[in-house]
Motif scaffolding. Structure first.
Motif, short mmCIF file in Angstrom:
data_model
loop_
_atom_site.label_atom_id
_atom_site.label_comp_id
_atom_site.label_asym_id
_atom_site.label_seq_id
_atom_site.Cartn_x
_atom_site.Cartn_y
_atom_site.Cartn_z
N ASP A 21 0.88 -1.17 0.00
CA ASP A 21 0.00 0.00 0.00
C ASP A 21 0.92 1.22 0.00
O ASP A 21 1.81 1.33 0.85
CB ASP A 21 -0.82 -0.09 1.29
CG ASP A 21 -1.68 1.12 1.57
OD1 ASP A 21 -1.36 2.21 1.11
OD2 ASP A 21 -2.68 0.92 2.28
N ASN A 47 0.74 4.07 0.99
CA ASN A 47 0.76 4.91 2.20
C ASN A 47 1.51 4.27 3.36
O ASN A 47 1.66 4.88 4.42
CB ASN A 47 -0.67 5.23 2.65
CG ASN A 47 -1.37 6.13 1.66
OD1 ASN A 47 -0.72 6.93 0.98
ND2 ASN A 47 -2.67 5.99 1.53
N GLU A 59 -11.25 1.87 -3.01
CA GLU A 59 -12.12 0.76 -3.45
C GLU A 59 -12.24 0.71 -4.98
O GLU A 59 -12.46 -0.34 -5.54
CB GLU A 59 -13.51 0.87 -2.80
CG GLU A 59 -13.52 0.62 -1.29
CD GLU A 59 -13.24 -0.83 -0.89
OE1 GLU A 59 -13.38 -1.73 -1.73
OE2 GLU A 59 -12.86 -1.05 0.29
N LYS A 119 -9.49 -1.34 -6.29
CA LYS A 119 -9.55 -2.76 -5.90
C LYS A 119 -10.37 -3.47 -6.98
O LYS A 119 -11.55 -3.81 -6.79
CB LYS A 119 -10.21 -2.87 -4.51
CG LYS A 119 -10.21 -4.25 -3.90
CD LYS A 119 -10.87 -4.22 -2.53
CE LYS A 119 -11.21 -5.60 -2.05
NZ LYS A 119 -11.87 -5.59 -0.73
N GLY A 138 -6.58 -3.71 4.38
CA GLY A 138 -7.43 -4.77 3.83
C GLY A 138 -7.54 -4.73 2.31
O GLY A 138 -7.65 -5.77 1.66
N THR A 168 -1.27 -3.89 7.77
CA THR A 168 -0.74 -2.67 8.39
C THR A 168 -1.83 -1.73 8.91
O THR A 168 -1.53 -0.61 9.31
CB THR A 168 0.15 -1.90 7.41
OG1 THR A 168 -0.66 -1.49 6.30
CG2 THR A 168 1.32 -2.74 6.91
N THR A 169 -3.09 -2.16 8.84
CA THR A 169 -4.14 -1.38 9.52
C THR A 169 -4.71 -2.28 10.61
O THR A 169 -4.61 -3.51 10.53
CB THR A 169 -5.29 -0.99 8.57
OG1 THR A 169 -5.90 -2.19 8.06
CG2 THR A 169 -4.82 -0.14 7.41
N LYS A 172 -19.26 -5.06 -4.05
CA LYS A 172 -18.07 -5.28 -3.21
C LYS A 172 -17.64 -6.74 -3.20
O LYS A 172 -18.46 -7.63 -2.98
CB LYS A 172 -18.43 -4.91 -1.75
CG LYS A 172 -18.47 -3.45 -1.47
CD LYS A 172 -17.13 -2.90 -1.02
CE LYS A 172 -16.56 -3.55 0.21
NZ LYS A 172 -15.20 -3.15 0.48
N SER A 214 1.64 4.91 12.39
CA SER A 214 1.44 5.94 11.36
C SER A 214 -0.01 5.94 10.84
O SER A 214 -0.34 6.70 9.93
CB SER A 214 2.40 5.69 10.19
OG SER A 214 2.26 4.37 9.72
N1 LIG Z 1 -10.86 -10.51 3.24
C1 LIG Z 1 -11.59 -10.29 4.30
O1 LIG Z 1 -11.97 -11.21 5.04
C2 LIG Z 1 -11.95 -8.88 4.65
C3 LIG Z 1 -12.48 -8.58 5.91
C4 LIG Z 1 -12.74 -7.26 6.22
C5 LIG Z 1 -12.49 -6.25 5.30
N2 LIG Z 1 -11.98 -6.58 4.08
C6 LIG Z 1 -11.70 -5.53 3.09
O2 LIG Z 1 -10.69 -4.68 3.65
C7 LIG Z 1 -10.83 -3.38 3.11
C8 LIG Z 1 -10.76 -2.38 4.23
O3 LIG Z 1 -9.52 -2.52 4.87
P1 LIG Z 1 -8.81 -1.29 5.61
O4 LIG Z 1 -9.75 -0.63 6.53
O5 LIG Z 1 -7.53 -1.78 6.12
O6 LIG Z 1 -8.66 -0.25 4.41
P2 LIG Z 1 -7.45 0.22 3.49
O7 LIG Z 1 -6.70 -0.91 2.98
O8 LIG Z 1 -8.06 1.17 2.54
O9 LIG Z 1 -6.54 1.05 4.51
C9 LIG Z 1 -7.06 2.20 5.12
C10 LIG Z 1 -6.17 3.43 4.88
O10 LIG Z 1 -4.98 3.30 5.66
C11 LIG Z 1 -3.82 3.50 4.84
N3 LIG Z 1 -2.75 2.74 5.48
C12 LIG Z 1 -2.60 1.40 5.54
N4 LIG Z 1 -1.61 1.08 6.37
C13 LIG Z 1 -1.10 2.24 6.84
C14 LIG Z 1 -0.06 2.55 7.76
N5 LIG Z 1 0.60 1.61 8.41
N6 LIG Z 1 0.18 3.85 8.00
C15 LIG Z 1 -0.54 4.83 7.39
N7 LIG Z 1 -1.55 4.59 6.55
C16 LIG Z 1 -1.82 3.30 6.27
C17 LIG Z 1 -4.27 3.06 3.48
O11 LIG Z 1 -3.49 3.61 2.46
C18 LIG Z 1 -5.71 3.58 3.44
O12 LIG Z 1 -5.72 4.94 3.12
C19 LIG Z 1 -12.13 -3.35 2.35
O13 LIG Z 1 -11.88 -3.40 0.98
C20 LIG Z 1 -12.84 -4.62 2.80
O14 LIG Z 1 -13.71 -5.14 1.83
C21 LIG Z 1 -11.70 -7.85 3.74
#
Ligand SMILES: NC(=O)c1ccc[n+]([C@@H]2O[C@H](COP(=O)([O-])OP(=O)(O)OC[C@H]3O[C@@H](n4cnc5c(N)ncnc54)[C@H](O)[C@@H]3O)[C@@H](O)[C@H]2O)c1
Length: 359
Positions: free
Chosen positions: A42, A44, A74, A77, A106, A130-131, A152, A173
């Protein structure tokens, strides 16, 4: 402080490790020695995290390490978003023994996982979420996928990784809004399966305490244990895995009705959980006091709790009817039977659904 969880699904068993500084300290040799590796990052995620991972892989005698950066929204994705990953794998002649590492939230772990599941019919995968949301949810359990034609995650595969590393250092971060989104999924796990975790969360967030590193690792661990237990027993969502969708039928419609531009996934799930709790209240399955405690906890972690002004009910109902959780044309909802216990219900009339979103 370090914690580990074993996930045992029918297709694969693997370890989930949780600790501060794991990206640096983990000994990757058994997985990476002599291999070509592509890190799907990612964009970011800070450079120093990427560099630290590359250094550790080098020390573990990886043969070649490449990385590719993803725009994480999204819209990206999608098939268009994953195409450059396949192109790079092809150009660099990755073989079936190669390894993909998902390093991001994610969106990234879903995209990296989907590519790993399809390139050469499956290459090895490590997930380094990383989130907070991807740590407690997206990176565990092997659901991978992309969005297609406005829906989705409707193209994807079940594909388990070899290893999941949850390094809490990377969360430093993370913007506050994204941290709250992760707390939404932790609250969800407590609501469907663990009253004690719910009490622990109330104790921290309703009381307005500072979250210590130790407590953070503990709630990530307890929350991940719930997901691990459910997916270990029902890898392909034939039964109880559906309980993890609590708040998601409403949540996906909130995301979808805003053309995938509005709320983040976690925020939409937070609001979706309030609606699903309201539905549970209307069905007489939780008390008003329980409903109030749930909404108070969701508010206390900084998640949105009001239906947005530009909300379009027709668009919302359409988005809901496109949701994957429709079985034989019946909309399915996960509802609560008290805090810590959930069940699958279906066939509610439109009036009741509309009442549930009238917060
Ligand atoms: N596969 C599954 O079982 C499952 C379960 C839940 C959610 N999801 C999917 O996950 C996604 C949501 O995940 P999310 O909330 O992590 O969103 P994301 O991946 O968009 O991350 C959120 C934000 O944080 C930023 N970011 C990531 N790591 C960072 C870090 N360490 N420091 C600074 N910024 C950082 C990203 O660039 C983004 O802007 C959705 O697409 C959802 O459909 C999948």
């Amino acid at each position: 402080m370090s914690k580990s969880i074993n996930i045992r699904t029918q297709s694969k068993s693997y370890e989930v490790l949780i600790d501060e500084g794991l990206i640096d300290s983990y000994d990757y040799k058994w997985l990476v020695q002599g291999k070509q590796i592509l890190i799907v990052r990612d964009k970011n995620v800070p450079n120093k995290i990427l560099e630290s991972l590359k250094k550790s892989l080098g020390k573990s005698e990886a043969y070649e390490v490449f990385h590719i950066d993803l725009e994480t929204n999204e819209k990206n994705k999608s098939f268009e978003g994953i195409m450059p990953i396949y192109t790079l794998l092809n150009e660099k002649k990755f073989n079936r023994d190669s390894l993909i590492i998902g390093l991001g939230g994610g969106i990234t772990t879903d995209m990296a996982g989907f590519v790993a599941s399809t390139y050469l019919r499956g290459v090895n995968l490590i997930q380094i979420p990383t989130t907070l949301l991807s740590q407690v949810d997206a990176a565990i359990g092997g659901k991978t996928g992309i969005n297609f034609s406005g829906s989705k995650n409707n193209v994807g595969a079940f594909y388990q990784p070899e290893l999941v590393l949850m390094d809490t250092l990377v969360l430093k971060s993370l913007p506050k809004k994204d941290f709250s989104a992760g707390l939404a999924e932790i609250i969800k796990h407590s609501l469907i399966a663990d009253n004690n975790l719910f009490l622990r969360l109330e104790n921290i967030f309703i009381e307005g305490k500072n979250l210590s590193e130790e407590e953070l690792i503990q709630i990530i661990y307890e929350s991940s244990l719930i997901k691990a237990f459910i997916v270990s027993n029902d890898e392909k969502e034939k039964g109880d895995r559906a309980l993890l969708n609590f708040g998601h039928t409403f949540g996906h419609a909130f995301e979808g009705s805003q053309s995938l531009d509005g709320f983040s996934h976690g925020e939409a799930v937070g609001l979706g959980m309030i609606c699903a709790s309201n539905l549970s209240l209307l069905l007489g399955n939780i008390s008003l006091e329980e409903y109030r405690r749930i909404t108070a906890l969701i508010k206390s972690v900084g998640l949105p709790f009001e239906i947005p002004e530009n909300f379009d009910i027709d668009e919302f109902m359409q988005a809901m009817s496109r949701d994957k959780k429709i079985l034989s044309k019946k909309l399915r909802f996960i509802t609560l039977r008290g805090i810590g216990k959930a069940e699958i219900t279906e066939n509610h009339d439109k009036e009741l659904i509309l009442k549930s979103i009238n917060l």
